[in-house]
Write a protein that holds these residues in place. Structure first.
Motif, PDB file in Angstrom:
ATOM      1  N   PRO A   1      51.652  19.379  38.639  1.00  0.00           N
ATOM      2  CA  PRO A   1      52.621  20.129  37.820  1.00  0.00           C
ATOM      3  C   PRO A   1      53.316  19.100  36.772  1.00  0.00           C
ATOM      4  CG  PRO A   1      53.165  20.413  40.036  1.00  0.00           C
ATOM      5  CD  PRO A   1      52.050  19.397  39.909  1.00  0.00           C
ATOM      6  N   TRP A   2      53.845  19.922  35.862  1.00  0.00           N
ATOM      7  CA  TRP A   2      54.551  18.920  34.771  1.00  0.00           C
ATOM      8  C   TRP A   2      55.920  18.513  35.179  1.00  0.00           C
ATOM      9  CZ3 TRP A   2      50.379  18.014  32.542  1.00  0.00           C
ATOM     10  CH2 TRP A   2      49.657  19.169  31.929  1.00  0.00           C
ATOM     11  N   GLU A   3      56.524  19.380  36.191  1.00  0.00           N
ATOM     12  CA  GLU A   3      57.752  19.129  36.823  1.00  0.00           C
ATOM     13  C   GLU A   3      57.433  19.051  38.317  1.00  0.00           C
ATOM     14  OE1 GLU A   3      60.811  21.862  35.455  1.00  0.00           O
ATOM     15  OE2 GLU A   3      59.975  21.826  33.546  1.00  0.00           O
ATOM     16  N   LYS A   4      58.212  18.124  38.783  1.00  0.00           N
ATOM     17  CA  LYS A   4      57.927  18.072  40.484  1.00  0.00           C
ATOM     18  C   LYS A   4      58.455  19.487  41.353  1.00  0.00           C
ATOM     19  CE  LYS A   4      57.905  12.889  40.982  1.00  0.00           C
ATOM     20  NZ  LYS A   4      58.463  11.859  41.355  1.00  0.00           N
ATOM     21  N   ASN A   5      59.396  19.985  40.713  1.00  0.00           N
ATOM     22  CA  ASN A   5      59.850  20.975  41.520  1.00  0.00           C
ATOM     23  C   ASN A   5      59.145  22.164  41.664  1.00  0.00           C
ATOM     24  OD1 ASN A   5      60.370  21.518  38.884  1.00  0.00           O
ATOM     25  ND2 ASN A   5      62.491  22.365  39.126  1.00  0.00           N
ATOM     26  N   MET A   6      58.013  22.419  40.991  1.00  0.00           N
ATOM     27  CA  MET A   6      57.205  23.260  40.639  1.00  0.00           C
ATOM     28  C   MET A   6      56.038  23.249  41.876  1.00  0.00           C
ATOM     29  SD  MET A   6      57.759  25.273  38.339  1.00  0.00           S
ATOM     30  CE  MET A   6      56.577  26.534  38.204  1.00  0.00           C
ATOM     31  N   VAL A   7      55.781  22.179  42.645  1.00  0.00           N
ATOM     32  CA  VAL A   7      55.060  22.193  43.690  1.00  0.00           C
ATOM     33  C   VAL A   7      55.116  23.399  44.824  1.00  0.00           C
ATOM     34  CG1 VAL A   7      54.414  20.741  45.582  1.00  0.00           C
ATOM     35  CG2 VAL A   7      54.693  19.795  43.388  1.00  0.00           C
ATOM     36  N   ALA A   8      56.355  23.604  44.994  1.00  0.00           N
ATOM     37  CA  ALA A   8      56.414  24.743  45.962  1.00  0.00           C
ATOM     38  C   ALA A   8      56.198  26.043  45.612  1.00  0.00           C
ATOM     39  CB  ALA A   8      58.010  24.659  46.639  1.00  0.00           C
ATOM     40  N   ALA A   9      56.510  26.290  44.364  1.00  0.00           N
ATOM     41  CA  ALA A   9      56.011  27.652  43.555  1.00  0.00           C
ATOM     42  C   ALA A   9      54.653  27.678  43.504  1.00  0.00           C
ATOM     43  CB  ALA A   9      56.917  27.982  42.431  1.00  0.00           C
ATOM     44  N   ILE A  10      53.946  26.832  43.166  1.00  0.00           N
ATOM     45  CA  ILE A  10      52.434  26.740  42.966  1.00  0.00           C
ATOM     46  C   ILE A  10      51.730  26.909  44.447  1.00  0.00           C
ATOM     47  CG2 ILE A  10      50.527  25.301  42.318  1.00  0.00           C
ATOM     48  CD1 ILE A  10      52.161  23.872  40.172  1.00  0.00           C
TER      49      ILE A  10
END
Length: 187
Positions: free
Chosen positions: A72-81
């Protein structure tokens, strides 16, 4: 009248071409034993309150035939993905790491391969239905032109061209299906 007939022919050909492109896109989503980023097309993830296609919020690569890496472009998106991948019907188990998500693609069983072939045949049939719908639309328009006074033989020639287009595009879909089927069944 000749220009209007040509417009119907061009429209029919364009719609049949769209049917082919749609079928190719749907075939790309069907897993054939190798990992491809196209397998994840159609997945969307919540990004700042709206649903965004996965490829717009992360880079997706297949470093080898058995895995996909989503960064992800932003690390905080890992959980959502990771959540979206678990809830999808792809049957894959995502592994969340610090700043990326890894998908290991298991080898396909014989039964699963048969199921994917059936799915591919269904997509091919959908493509053929779209081609036939384009044929029907063009023929209906040509009949209307004939009722408005277009020469009967010109309309008949145009209908024959539409049928030739139909045969050509259905043959192309059959060829695409044959290639996809071979791809799926190759171990």
């Amino acid at each position: 009248m000749e220009e209007e007939i040509e417009l119907y022919l061009d429209d029919a050909k364009e719609n049949m071409e769209k049917a082919i492109k749609h079928t190719i896109a749907e075939f790309a989503k069907i897993r054939a034993g190798r990992a491809t980023p196209a397998m994840l097309d159609g997945l969307a993830v919540e990004y700042y309150g709206s649903m965004s296609p996965l490829h717009q919020v992360a880079s997706i690569v297949a470093p080898d035939p058995r895995s996909i890496v989503i960064k992800p472009w932003e690390k905080n998106m890992v959980a959502a993905i990771t959540k979206v991948l678990r809830e999808s019907n792809l049957g894959l188990n995502p592994i969340a790491e610090a700043d990326l998500v890894r998908l290991n693609i298991p080898p396909l069983s014989g039964e699963r391969r048969q199921e994917l072939v059936r799915k591919a045949k269904g997509e091919a049939e959908e493509g053929k239905i779209r081609v036939r719908a384009a044929r029907k639309s063009a023929n209906d328009g040509l009949k209307a032109l004939q009722n408005e006074g277009a020469p009967e033989d010109a309309v008949r020639r145009a209908e024959e061209k539409v049928q030739a287009f139909t045969d050509q595009y259905i043959k192309k879909i059959d060829e695409l299906l044959e290639v996809k089927e071979k791809d799926i069944m190759t171990v």
